[in-house]
Enzyme design. Sequence first.
Site, PDB file in Angstrom:
ATOM      1  N   HIS A 614      22.471   8.942 102.221  1.00  0.00           N
ATOM      2  CA  HIS A 614      22.193   8.373 101.898  1.00  0.00           C
ATOM      3  C   HIS A 614      21.223   7.683 101.124  1.00  0.00           C
ATOM      4  CE1 HIS A 614      20.002   5.073 105.014  1.00  0.00           C
ATOM      5  NE2 HIS A 614      21.441   4.617 105.210  1.00  0.00           N
ATOM      6  N   ASP A 621      14.312   6.417  81.659  1.00  0.00           N
ATOM      7  CA  ASP A 621      13.508   6.781  80.955  1.00  0.00           C
ATOM      8  C   ASP A 621      13.215   5.425  80.359  1.00  0.00           C
ATOM      9  OD1 ASP A 621      14.729   6.452  77.818  1.00  0.00           O
ATOM     10  OD2 ASP A 621      16.134   6.468  79.308  1.00  0.00           O
ATOM     11  N   HIS A 949      16.584  -3.820 107.099  1.00  0.00           N
ATOM     12  CA  HIS A 949      17.283  -2.546 107.253  1.00  0.00           C
ATOM     13  C   HIS A 949      15.793  -1.711 106.286  1.00  0.00           C
ATOM     14  CE1 HIS A 949      19.546  -0.579 104.009  1.00  0.00           C
ATOM     15  NE2 HIS A 949      20.557   0.024 105.180  1.00  0.00           N
TER      16      HIS A 949
END
Length: 1098
Positions: A614, A621, A949
Amino acid sequence: MDNYGSSPSYRYPNPYGYPPNPHQPYPPPPAPAPDPYAHVPYPPYPYLTSHSFNYSYPPPPRSSPHSGQFEYSYPPPNPMDFHHPPPSYTHPPPYPYPYHVPPQNHASPKPSHSHHASFQHGSPPYYYQPNKPYSASAPDVHWRANSFSAPYWQDNTSTAGGEVSQPSDNSKPSQGSAYPPLEDLMSNIRLSDGQPTAPASPPAPAGQPLMHSISVPKLQQKREEFYGYSNNSFSGWGSSYPDRMDSSRLSAFSSSFNESVYSQSLQIVPVQNKGSLRVFLLHGNLDIWVHEAKNLPNMDMFHKTLGDMFGKLPGSVSNKIEGTMNKKITSDPYVSISVSNAVIGRTYVISNCENPVWLQHFYVPVAHHAAEVHFVVKDSDVVGSQLIGIVAIPVEQIYSGEVAEGAYPILNNNGKPCKQGAVLTLSIQYIPMGKLSIYHQGVGAGPEYIGVPATYFPLRRGGTVTLYQDAHVPDGSLPNVLLDNGMYYVHGKCWQDIFDAISQARRLIYITGWSVWHKVKLVRDAAGYASDYTLGDLLRSKSQEGLRVLLLIWDDPTSRSILGYKTDGVMATHDEETRRFFKHSSVQVLLCPRSGKRHSWIKQKEVGTIYTHHQKTVIVDADAGDNRRKIIAFVGGLDLCDGRYDTPHHPLFRTLNTTHKDDYHNPTFTGNVGGCPREPWHDLHSKIDGPAAYDVLTNFEERWLKASKPHGIKKLKISYDDALLRLERIPDVIGINDAPNVGENDPEVWHVQIFRSIDSNSVKRFPKDPKEATSKNLVCGKNVLIDMSIHTAYVKAIRAAQHYIYIENQYFIGSSYNWSQHKDLGANNLIPMEIALKIAEKIKANERFAVYVVIPMWPEGVPTGAATQRILFWQNKTMQMMYETIYNALVEAGLEAAFSPQDYLNFFCLGNREAMNLYDNVSVTGAPPPANSPQAASRNSRRFMIYVHSKGMIVDDEYVILGSANINQRSMEGTRDSEIAMGAYQPHHTWARKQSYPHGQIHGYRMSLWAEHTGTIEDCFLQPESLECVRRVRVMGEMNWKQFSANEVTEMKGHLMKYPVEVDRKGKVRPLPDHEEFPDVGGKIVGSFLAMKENLTI
C-alpha cells in the site's frame, strides 16, 4: 467572521462561470458562551486585500507543573549493560533531560536483546528502581496458582484498509474446512453486486467461567471453555476446525495460524471467575523481562503422531504440510504477553528446548482496563501452536509501580501446574503516564530531542518538506496565510511537482504504488505543459535517456493475463495493463504480490489474497549544485492512477467533459453512469528533500531486493542483476552523510523521520536471527520480524499533544479491547483509546483540549454492501467507546452539566453539491442509469460525498504525520498491508521553542486545509483547542449537512459536514433522526452487524 459575500477575504475564484451564491452559507457566530478555560480574548484578525491574513497571538497559558516523585525520559540506557533484571538506583537519577547514561560494569550473563516499539517491545526510556532484589528461585506464589481471567480468544482480523474491495452483499460465512480453496477466497473478494445480505446470527456467548480452589468453589468444564483456534484470521470462513473445542482436546492440540504480535491477539486463556480481582486502567508503559522457563512439558508427542499420519499422504503433500516436523523432538516454546484481550508482546521461538532462556526485554505502551497481565506459554509447530500454560499477574500487584518478579508456576487449563516444576521467570513494572516526561512537553526543541525512539529509521536533522493537499491547487483557489518572519504559506502543486521532478531526474526514478496507471495525466491545466502527456510517456522517455526507471507495484491476485485472456481484477489497479505497456521498453515493472511465505499455509493464502502493498512513493535524483545530484522523495496517500486528480473545489459534474473527461471514477455506482457525479478525491502528500529522503530510498531498495529475488528455475543462475543502481559507485550522486543539510539556525529547517508497517516477508536486510531484532528495533512475529513504527509514531504524537489533534483518515477503527461489545475482535491498535485518554487527562487537569477527525462519509464502494456496512459498524463502535470514555471523565470531574463530549471530540466528513445554472455546459455522455438507481438519485440531487483518502495527523500546529497508513488494524499491524509514513516538525516552530502558538509551515498547512473544507477562515481557527472554535466548527458542519441533505438543490461552498450521527450529552451515539441512511445511495450510517470476513473490515 463571515468571509462570503462581497468581502475581499477568502473565496474561491469562479472558474466555472456560475453566479456567486447570494446567500451567506454561515450566519455570523453568536456571542460565545463563557469559556471557563479561556485565557485571553482572541486578538483582532484583519483581512488584507491580497487575501492574506496577518495573525497576532496572545501569550500562551502557563502550563501546570507535572507532579510525581521522579520522571522517566529518553534515551534509554543500553540493556546490554544490565544483569537480569537491570540495576537498581537508590535515588532518582540526577541527570538532566535527556539523562546521561552512566557507565556500567556488570559481569553476569547479559540480556542479549530487547524489543521496542509502540504496542509492543522496547528498551526502557528511563531509569527505574526495582523494589526488591531479583531471585531466580520461586517466591511464594499461592495467590498466582489461581490466576486466570476472561477468554482471550480473539478473531484478530483486518480492516478494509487501503483500497480493499468490498465483498459481495450476498456472501455468506463459509462452513468449510480450515483451508478454503483459493478460488473461493477470490470469489469472495469482489465488489458488491448490490444483493441484500441476511444478518449473521449473534456471536456465541463466552463460555461459562472455569472455577477452582481459593477464589471459587469448583472447576466447571464446559465445551465453550475456549474459542476456536488461537489465531484463525479467516474468521469469516468459519472456524479452522470444529466450531468449538472442549478443553481436553484443546489442551492436546491448539492452533495459532497467525502469530505476529498483533495477529496473534487471539489467546487461549482458561476462563476463571475471579470476582475479587480489581480492574485498573493501565495508561503508560509496561517494562517487562521474560528471562527463562524451566521444566516445560514435551508437547510434540501429539504432533509426532500427526506427522506420521501426514507421512501416509503422497510425498509432495506430506512434505508441504510436515516441513521440518520430523526433526522435532520436543517443544519449541515462546511466550505471548497480553492485556485486556490484546497481545502486546511476544518472544521469539526457541526450538527443541524444555528449559528455554530468552532474556528478552519488552517496553510496551498500554492503554487498557485490565485485572491481569497474561504470559501465555505456547509450543510453536508447523501446523499450528499448542498451549503449554499460563502465568497471570494481577494488575493490583503492579499498579503502584512495584516490580513483580520471580519464577512463577505455569498453569494449565485446570489451574494446576502444566508439569511438576514448570516455571516462567519474569519481571514486570508499570510506569504511569505522569512519570514519563518524554510525553509532557510536546515536540521537543533543541539538539537533545531524539524524535520517536526505538524505530527502524532515526530522526534525520536538516532538510526541507513540502506539504500538499489534493493532487493540484490552482493559483488563487486558497487564501494566503501569513506565517512567522513575514512569510506566506505556499500551496504546493503535488502532481505538477512530481512531473517536474521526474522530468529533471538524471540518474534514477523509483516508484512504489498500490496502483500505478500509465495513462494518468499528472498535469492538466498548466501553461507550458503538454496536456496529453501521460505518466507512461514520461517514464518511457526518461528510460530512453538512460535513466534507471523501476516500478514496484502491488500484484492484484485477481487481475491476470494468461494466454491472451485478461481480467482487470476487482480492484481495477491496472497492474497488468501497466506491465504490458512497458513490456518492450527499458522501464522495469515488478508486480509484487503480498507474500506470506514464512507463515502457515492458511496465513499465506490470507496474506496473498487479501492484503496489499500500500506504500505510495516516488524517488528521484535532483540537482544538488556543483554538478552533483541528491535524492528527493515524495511520500503520502496519492497513488499515480485514475480517480485521484482533484482540486480544493472538488467538482462533481462541471469537469466531466474537460479535466476528468478520460478519468471518471465512482466505484459506488454499478452499471450505466451517464451524467452521474464523479467521486471527488481529497488526499494529503509530501515531498522530502534532505537526509530522510535516503531512508525512503532504503525502503525501496529493501523491498525491490526481496521482490526481485530469483524464484524457481531462476535460482539456478550463478548471478542475477537486481537492477538497483549502486549509488556509492556513482561519483556525482551524494550519499546520506553528504546530503546538503539546512542549517540548524535556519528558521525553515525541518527534522524528519520515516516510519513503516512492514515485515520480513516483504523486505531484505532484516536480521535472519530473531535474537538480533533489537538491533534494528524490530518486533518478533512467528517466523517474521516486523517494523511497526507507524503505530509507534502515532502513539508518541498523541501522548505528547498538549492542545489539539487534527486527523484526516480514510478509516478510523481501533481499540476494540475497550468496546462495550466485540471486545475480542482484534482491532487492537491503541490510537482511538489514546486519544480518548488524552482528552480525559485534560478534563481532569481542567485544561482545554480538542480533537477533530475527518473521515469519508462511507468507505469507498457500495454503501449497502456487507463489507462497507461492517466497517461502518466497527467505526461506530470506536466512536461510541471514545465518547463514553470522555463522558465518564466529565462525570468524575463534576463537569458533565457544563460540557458535553462533543465539546472535546468531533467527527466530520466532506461532501459537495452543485446547482445547475445557465453557465454550465455539461453534456451527458453514455447511457443514462435506471430511474430508481442510486446513480440516478445522485444525478438528480446533484450531490455526492468527497472521498477522504487522507492518512495524516497534525498535532498542536507543530508536528505532522502523513503517509499511506490508515487508522485500522490492517495498516498498523505490520503483517498485513505494507505502509510508509513520515513524521516531521520545524524545530524553530514548536511550543517548547516559542512558548506560544507556532506559526510555521504546519500551522499554514492546517489553516489551508480548514479553509478548503469550510470555505472560510475565522478568528477562532487560530486557537483550535478553544471551546469557541470547537462549537463554531461543529455548527458549520451541521449547517453544511443540512444543505447537503435538503431536498432543495443549492450550491455548497463549504464542504465540511458533521458526521451524520447524533451524540447526546452522555456520549451515546445514535442514528441521526430522519437520516438513518446515506442520501441517494442507501446503507445504514451506523453500519450493520452482517456476516463478513473480519480481515477485510478491521
